[in-house]
Design a protein around this motif. Structure first.
Motif, PDB file in Angstrom:
ATOM      1  N   HIS A 171       0.834  -1.190   0.000  1.00 41.86           N
ATOM      2  CA  HIS A 171       0.000   0.000   0.000  1.00 41.86           C
ATOM      3  C   HIS A 171       0.875   1.249   0.000  1.00 41.86           C
ATOM      4  CE1 HIS A 171      -2.522  -3.183   1.668  1.00 41.86           C
ATOM      5  NE2 HIS A 171      -3.596  -2.446   1.419  1.00 41.86           N
ATOM      6  N   LEU A 172       0.267   2.365  -0.385  1.00 46.52           N
ATOM      7  CA  LEU A 172       0.898   3.657  -0.152  1.00 46.52           C
ATOM      8  C   LEU A 172       0.811   3.992   1.331  1.00 46.52           C
ATOM      9  CD1 LEU A 172      -0.441   5.721  -3.199  1.00 46.52           C
ATOM     10  CD2 LEU A 172       1.779   4.603  -2.963  1.00 46.52           C
ATOM     11  N   VAL A 173       1.499   5.051   1.744  1.00 52.00           N
ATOM     12  CA  VAL A 173       1.583   5.402   3.165  1.00 52.00           C
ATOM     13  C   VAL A 173       0.948   6.771   3.378  1.00 52.00           C
ATOM     14  CG1 VAL A 173       3.126   5.795   5.120  1.00 52.00           C
ATOM     15  CG2 VAL A 173       3.692   4.047   3.416  1.00 52.00           C
ATOM     16  N   GLY A 174       0.089   6.888   4.401  1.00 59.32           N
ATOM     17  CA  GLY A 174      -0.468   8.183   4.773  1.00 59.32           C
ATOM     18  C   GLY A 174      -1.976   8.222   4.678  1.00 59.32           C
ATOM     19  N   ASP A 175      -2.589   8.993   5.606  1.00 59.93           N
ATOM     20  CA  ASP A 175      -4.036   9.193   5.614  1.00 59.93           C
ATOM     21  C   ASP A 175      -4.284  10.684   5.838  1.00 59.93           C
ATOM     22  OD1 ASP A 175      -6.749   9.247   5.869  1.00 59.93           O
ATOM     23  OD2 ASP A 175      -6.869   7.740   7.454  1.00 59.93           O
ATOM     24  N   PHE A 176      -4.726  11.377   4.796  1.00 51.03           N
ATOM     25  CA  PHE A 176      -4.969  12.816   4.860  1.00 51.03           C
ATOM     26  C   PHE A 176      -6.458  13.127   4.708  1.00 51.03           C
ATOM     27  CE2 PHE A 176      -0.882  11.867   2.905  1.00 51.03           C
ATOM     28  CZ  PHE A 176      -0.001  12.514   3.749  1.00 51.03           C
ATOM     29  N   SER A 177      -7.319  12.196   5.100  1.00 52.35           N
ATOM     30  CA  SER A 177      -8.757  12.361   4.879  1.00 52.35           C
ATOM     31  C   SER A 177      -9.348  13.473   5.743  1.00 52.35           C
ATOM     32  CB  SER A 177      -9.486  11.045   5.146  1.00 52.35           C
ATOM     33  OG  SER A 177      -9.248  10.589   6.469  1.00 52.35           O
ATOM     34  N   SER A 178      -8.921  13.601   7.004  1.00 52.70           N
ATOM     35  CA  SER A 178      -9.519  14.611   7.876  1.00 52.70           C
ATOM     36  C   SER A 178      -9.203  16.021   7.383  1.00 52.70           C
ATOM     37  CB  SER A 178      -9.022  14.422   9.312  1.00 52.70           C
ATOM     38  OG  SER A 178      -7.605  14.518   9.378  1.00 52.70           O
ATOM     39  N   ALA A 179      -7.960  16.258   6.980  1.00 53.68           N
ATOM     40  CA  ALA A 179      -7.591  17.589   6.501  1.00 53.68           C
ATOM     41  C   ALA A 179      -8.277  17.917   5.185  1.00 53.68           C
ATOM     42  CB  ALA A 179      -6.070  17.680   6.346  1.00 53.68           C
ATOM     43  N   SER A 180      -8.372  16.952   4.290  1.00 52.52           N
ATOM     44  CA  SER A 180      -9.004  17.225   2.997  1.00 52.52           C
ATOM     45  C   SER A 180     -10.500  17.463   3.155  1.00 52.52           C
ATOM     46  CB  SER A 180      -8.746  16.061   2.041  1.00 52.52           C
ATOM     47  OG  SER A 180      -9.305  14.859   2.536  1.00 52.52           O
ATOM     48  N   ARG A 181     -11.161  16.744   4.039  1.00 51.24           N
ATOM     49  CA  ARG A 181     -12.587  16.961   4.264  1.00 51.24           C
ATOM     50  C   ARG A 181     -12.834  18.311   4.918  1.00 51.24           C
ATOM     51  NH1 ARG A 181     -14.705  11.004   6.373  1.00 51.24           N
ATOM     52  NH2 ARG A 181     -14.783  10.024   4.300  1.00 51.24           N
ATOM     53  N   PHE A 182     -11.956  18.728   5.805  1.00 51.20           N
ATOM     54  CA  PHE A 182     -12.074  20.054   6.415  1.00 51.20           C
ATOM     55  C   PHE A 182     -11.956  21.131   5.351  1.00 51.20           C
ATOM     56  CE2 PHE A 182     -10.256  23.798   8.459  1.00 51.20           C
ATOM     57  CZ  PHE A 182     -11.113  23.972   9.533  1.00 51.20           C
ATOM     58  N   PHE A 183     -11.000  20.978   4.454  1.00 49.64           N
ATOM     59  CA  PHE A 183     -10.794  21.939   3.371  1.00 49.64           C
ATOM     60  C   PHE A 183     -12.035  22.035   2.487  1.00 49.64           C
ATOM     61  CE2 PHE A 183      -9.466  22.915  -0.953  1.00 49.64           C
ATOM     62  CZ  PHE A 183      -8.672  24.038  -0.774  1.00 49.64           C
ATOM     63  N   VAL A 184     -12.566  20.894   2.067  1.00 49.80           N
ATOM     64  CA  VAL A 184     -13.745  20.893   1.199  1.00 49.80           C
ATOM     65  C   VAL A 184     -14.964  21.427   1.946  1.00 49.80           C
ATOM     66  CG1 VAL A 184     -15.327  19.402  -0.075  1.00 49.80           C
ATOM     67  CG2 VAL A 184     -12.872  19.052  -0.269  1.00 49.80           C
ATOM     68  N   GLY A 185     -15.099  21.088   3.229  1.00 51.06           N
ATOM     69  CA  GLY A 185     -16.236  21.573   4.005  1.00 51.06           C
ATOM     70  C   GLY A 185     -16.257  23.089   4.131  1.00 51.06           C
ATOM     71  N   VAL A 186     -15.085  23.694   4.378  1.00 51.74           N
ATOM     72  CA  VAL A 186     -15.015  25.155   4.471  1.00 51.74           C
ATOM     73  C   VAL A 186     -15.340  25.789   3.130  1.00 51.74           C
ATOM     74  CG1 VAL A 186     -13.444  27.092   4.851  1.00 51.74           C
ATOM     75  CG2 VAL A 186     -13.410  25.149   6.404  1.00 51.74           C
ATOM     76  N   ALA A 187     -14.841  25.215   2.041  1.00 52.54           N
ATOM     77  CA  ALA A 187     -15.109  25.778   0.714  1.00 52.54           C
ATOM     78  C   ALA A 187     -16.592  25.670   0.357  1.00 52.54           C
ATOM     79  CB  ALA A 187     -14.261  25.063  -0.332  1.00 52.54           C
ATOM     80  N   VAL A 188     -17.216  24.539   0.666  1.00 51.94           N
ATOM     81  CA  VAL A 188     -18.650  24.391   0.389  1.00 51.94           C
ATOM     82  C   VAL A 188     -19.462  25.346   1.255  1.00 51.94           C
ATOM     83  CG1 VAL A 188     -20.607  22.803   0.524  1.00 51.94           C
ATOM     84  CG2 VAL A 188     -18.427  22.017  -0.409  1.00 51.94           C
ATOM     85  N   GLY A 189     -19.087  25.492   2.526  1.00 49.82           N
ATOM     86  CA  GLY A 189     -19.789  26.436   3.391  1.00 49.82           C
ATOM     87  C   GLY A 189     -19.674  27.867   2.903  1.00 49.82           C
ATOM     88  N   ALA A 190     -18.500  28.253   2.417  1.00 49.82           N
ATOM     89  CA  ALA A 190     -18.331  29.602   1.873  1.00 49.82           C
ATOM     90  C   ALA A 190     -19.197  29.803   0.639  1.00 49.82           C
ATOM     91  CB  ALA A 190     -16.860  29.835   1.536  1.00 49.82           C
ATOM     92  N   PHE A 191     -19.298  28.780  -0.187  1.00 44.39           N
ATOM     93  CA  PHE A 191     -20.129  28.897  -1.390  1.00 44.39           C
ATOM     94  C   PHE A 191     -21.607  29.060  -1.029  1.00 44.39           C
ATOM     95  CE2 PHE A 191     -22.777  26.383  -4.384  1.00 44.39           C
ATOM     96  CZ  PHE A 191     -22.776  27.284  -5.435  1.00 44.39           C
TER      97      PHE A 191
END
Length: 211
Positions: A67-87
């Motif tokens: 497998h690849l290494v790393g889990d960045f799901s929480s940060a990416s969801r936070f980023f998308v959530g803020v952008a959707v909320g701003a929209f």
């Protein structure tokens, strides 16, 4: 528009890591196989498995799937959530300004005081949530995780050569996130200028003198 571009480029990102695995045969023959691990939003790289399975290559050099290494799901969801909320807030504020401006500017209305507080949320939330001020799948973190060498590649019998790993879309989402942050910070200032804190309410008109 910049918030749309921010969450669209991040949420729709798809990437892959490809290695060219060369196995040396006993009769000096070589077998070359390309193995690829595909990943995307929400960037759970630790769930991306190289295909075709490495367990069938080079005389079972790899005992299990890699497998690849790393889990960045929480940060990416936070980023998308803020952008959707701003929209969504932009759409609501636009409807308020166009359809109910008379309520916004009428005497005694609390909307001019409530609007700056709500408008500052897309700026204060990223600043307080993480640093740098545009949290999300950091391009550098994902790049380093995707640039890790293929493990258990014993030389010289087995050679693992990396192919290109393009990440232009992920860099664009971070750039749009910064632009969105700057635009909201500037817009918050103009919204603040409409409040009585910056522009005092005009004095009441004098009543006519009694006859």
């Amino acid at each position: 528009f910049f918030s749309i571009f921010a969450f669209a480029t991040c949420g729709g990102f798809e990437g892959s890591v490809t290695f060219s695995v060369t196995c040396a045969g006993g009769d000096n023959a070589t077998r070359v196989t390309n193995v690829t691990a595909a990943y995307g939003y929400p960037f759970r790289l630790n769930q991306a498995v190289f295909q075709p399975s490495l367990t069938h290559l080079c005389n079972h050099t790899w005992p299990r799937d890699v497998h690849l290494v790393g889990d960045f799901s929480s940060a990416s969801r936070f980023f998308v959530g803020v952008a959707v909320g701003a929209f969504l807030y932009s759409l609501g504020a636009l409807g308020l300004y166009l359809g109910y401006l008379h309520l916004y500017r009428c005497a005694g209305s609390h909307l001019p005081l409530l609007d700056p507080r709500t408008c500052c949320s897309p700026v204060s939330v990223p600043l307080s949530g993480s640093a740098p001020p545009v949290p999300g799948p950091r391009r550098g973190h994902v790049r380093r995780a995707a640039a890790a060498p293929l493990p258990h590649c014993p030389a010289p019998g087995v050679t693992c050569a990396r192919a290109a790993t393009p990440m232009g879309g992920l860099g664009a989402s971070v750039a749009f996130g910064f632009l969105n942050l700057l635009l909201w910070a500037g817009g918050s200032w103009f919204v603040y200028k409409e409040t009585p804190l910056h522009r005092p309410a005009p004095p009441p008109e004098p009543s006519p003198a009694p006859m």
